[in-house]
Design a protein around this motif. Structure first.
Motif, short mmCIF file in Angstrom:
data_model
loop_
_atom_site.label_atom_id
_atom_site.label_comp_id
_atom_site.label_asym_id
_atom_site.label_seq_id
_atom_site.Cartn_x
_atom_site.Cartn_y
_atom_site.Cartn_z
N THR A 34 1.15 -13.89 7.59
CA THR A 34 1.14 -13.25 6.28
C THR A 34 0.88 -11.76 6.42
O THR A 34 1.51 -10.93 5.74
CB THR A 34 0.06 -13.88 5.39
N ALA A 35 -0.06 -11.39 7.30
CA ALA A 35 -0.43 -9.98 7.45
C ALA A 35 0.73 -9.14 7.97
O ALA A 35 0.92 -8.00 7.55
CB ALA A 35 -1.64 -9.85 8.38
N ALA A 36 1.52 -9.69 8.91
CA ALA A 36 2.66 -8.93 9.46
C ALA A 36 3.64 -8.56 8.36
O ALA A 36 4.18 -7.44 8.32
CB ALA A 36 3.36 -9.74 10.54
N PHE A 37 3.89 -9.50 7.45
CA PHE A 37 4.78 -9.23 6.32
C PHE A 37 4.21 -8.13 5.43
O PHE A 37 4.88 -7.14 5.13
CB PHE A 37 4.98 -10.51 5.52
N MET A 38 2.95 -8.29 5.01
CA MET A 38 2.38 -7.37 4.05
C MET A 38 2.11 -5.98 4.64
O MET A 38 2.22 -4.97 3.94
CB MET A 38 1.08 -7.94 3.47
N ILE A 39 1.77 -5.92 5.92
CA ILE A 39 1.56 -4.61 6.55
C ILE A 39 2.87 -3.82 6.54
O ILE A 39 2.88 -2.62 6.24
CB ILE A 39 1.03 -4.78 7.99
N ALA A 40 3.98 -4.48 6.88
CA ALA A 40 5.28 -3.80 6.86
C ALA A 40 5.63 -3.32 5.46
O ALA A 40 6.14 -2.21 5.27
CB ALA A 40 6.37 -4.73 7.39
N VAL A 41 5.35 -4.16 4.46
CA VAL A 41 5.62 -3.78 3.07
C VAL A 41 4.82 -2.54 2.70
O VAL A 41 5.35 -1.53 2.21
CB VAL A 41 5.28 -4.94 2.11
#
Length: 462
Positions: free
Chosen positions: A66-73
């Motif tokens: 989940t964090a990888a997705f949101m960090i990129a966003v």
């Protein structure tokens, strides 16, 4: 304190004849795009238990999906807002959906959890373009504040619809095949959205005074990545270990440098002068705090029912219909309330409902596999989210001049998504730290043979 989004007194024609050319097509494409972006965001929620079984994950590895997705966003949402203003919001959304198709393909083929992180990060880049691009495209074809609030409410509703239906979609395809099939479906949805955007949406730009801010982008991305890395790894590696301490310290230094860079930039990606507007400043703060609480509750529910209780993915999806569904079902209600009720009332009511729901959820018994106890907490949180998500966005956009709409849109989306990024990270950090402390305390009084006690301590330290 009363926030006024200015829509109550705004009057103007809203009939189809008075609307700008391309209004319906652009709004439809924008809603479809944000739906797909949010499906990509929420899809892992019902699959965490399957990831754990199939990819043999442990500790913070599930948090990193989940964090990888949101960090990129969050890291690149500012720059995507600038790119949309410079080169066109339609082009930006099309590029974003293409990235989601690529990232979902990587995730579907992932042989291990690290490859799944890569797929999630690429999906996050795509969604980071689609969130501000679709929102600004939708508001750019409106004429009045009332039209704008209706477009924002509809856009927010489809954002929540994507999050509500994504776990159900993941659970259904996991039942008939594997979790990989869910990502192939996402590839198809992204391609359909790309075609709809290219054919239906009207192109819009606002290039005046806008240019890339490379120094601001670099300092912000490095600072945020380092801080979130420290927060995710702290509970597992130890808060006083050198990598965690260094990442937190350097991350804060880079974020401080980002503020300095933006104050002196000719064309900042994050114009701090926006916060001189009281309504925008207040809505920004509550966006971060409220969305942190909301996605923290969603992440807790996912981990509770998935990796902890190992429930069927379709059963895991049921609470998410109550968490995310109200924001879509209540679109007509919220749209009317946005221009009839002061925004402070909506925000306060929404956050109060979310707080009560979270308190009720904290009293649930983790040993009880029934879904009935989840109904009241998740429904309260979902209704509270429905009242807040559109209100925050509408207040932010209506409180700035139209020429700053692109930056305000990107900033509002970034702050909302920063709260989304912090939710799983903070909840995961608290849960892992608490679990580690409880495990160590239990070992002290456990009547175990010496060799078993040593093995248990090694597991706890790992």
């Amino acid at each position: 304190m009363t926030l006024n989004n200015g829509t109550a007194a705004s009057q103007g024609p809203t009939a189809g004849a008075a609307r700008k050319p391309g209004y319906a097509g652009t709004l439809a494409a924008a809603c479809g795009a944000v739906f797909v972006a949010q499906v990509a965001n929420a899809l892992p929620a019902s699959l965490n238990g399957l990831f754990q079984q199939d990819l043999h994950t442990h500790g913070s590895q599930l948090t990193w999906i989940t964090a990888a997705f949101m960090i990129a966003v969050v890291c690149f949402e500012f720059t995507f807002g600038v790119l949309g203003d410079l080169f066109g919001r339609r082009r930006l959304v099309v590029a974003g959906t293409a990235l989601v198709a690529v990232g979902s393909t990587v995730a579907a083929l992932a042989p291990d959890v690290r490859t799944l992180w890569v797929g999630a990060a690429v999906n996050g880049l795509g969604a980071g373009a689609m969130f501000p691009g679709s929102l600004t495209a939708a508001t750019a074809v409106t004429r009045t504040a009332r039209e704008r609030s209706q477009a924002v409410a509809l856009w927010s509703g489809f954002l929540s619809a994507g999050a509500a239906l994504s776990p159900l979609l993941g659970g259904m395809f996991a039942e008939v095949g594997s979790w990989r099939g869910s990502f192939w479906v996402l590839v198809g949805l992204a391609l359909v959205s790309m075609v709809l955007t290219a054919t239906l949406a009207t192109e819009s730009r606002e290039p005046e005074g806008r240019k890339l801010d490379v120094a601001g982008q670099i300092t912000f991305a490095l600072g945020l990545i380092l801080v979130l890395f420290g927060l995710v790894e702290g509970p597992e590696s130890g808060w006083t270990t050198l990598p965690v301490v260094l990442s937190l310290a350097l991350g804060l230094c880079f974020l401080a440098g980002f503020v300095v860079v933006e104050l002196g930039a000719q064309s900042p990606i994050f114009d701090l002068r926006l916060f001189r507007n009281r309504a925008f400043a207040v809505s920004s703060v509550v966006a971060v705090v409220g969305m942190l609480a909301f996605l923290g509750a969603c992440f807790t529910t996912s981990m509770w029912l998935g990796p902890v209780q190992h429930q069927d993915p379709l059963r895991v999806a049921v609470p998410f219909l109550l968490l995310q569904g109200p924001a879509f079902v209540l679109v007509p209600v919220v749209s009317r309330l946005l221009h009839r009720v002061p925004a402070a009332w909506l925000l306060t009511s929404g956050f109060a409902a979310m707080a009560v729901g979270c308190l009720l959820g904290a009293r649930l018994d983790v040993h009880d596999p029934g879904l009935g106890p989840f109904v009241a907490p998740t429904l309260l949180i979902g209704v509270g989210f429905a009242l807040t998500v559109s209100s925050v966005t509408a207040v932010a956009l209506d409180s700035v001049p139209r020429k700053l709409a692109g930056m305000a849109s990107a900033t509002t989306n970034m702050l909302r998504d920063l709260g989304f990024a912090l939710g799983p990270v903070v909840v995961g950090a608290v849960a892992l730290s608490g679990a580690g402390s409880a495990f160590a305390a239990s070992l002290a009084g456990a009547d175990l043979p010496v060799h078993q006690l040593a093995a248990a301590r090694e597991i706890g330290e790992a």
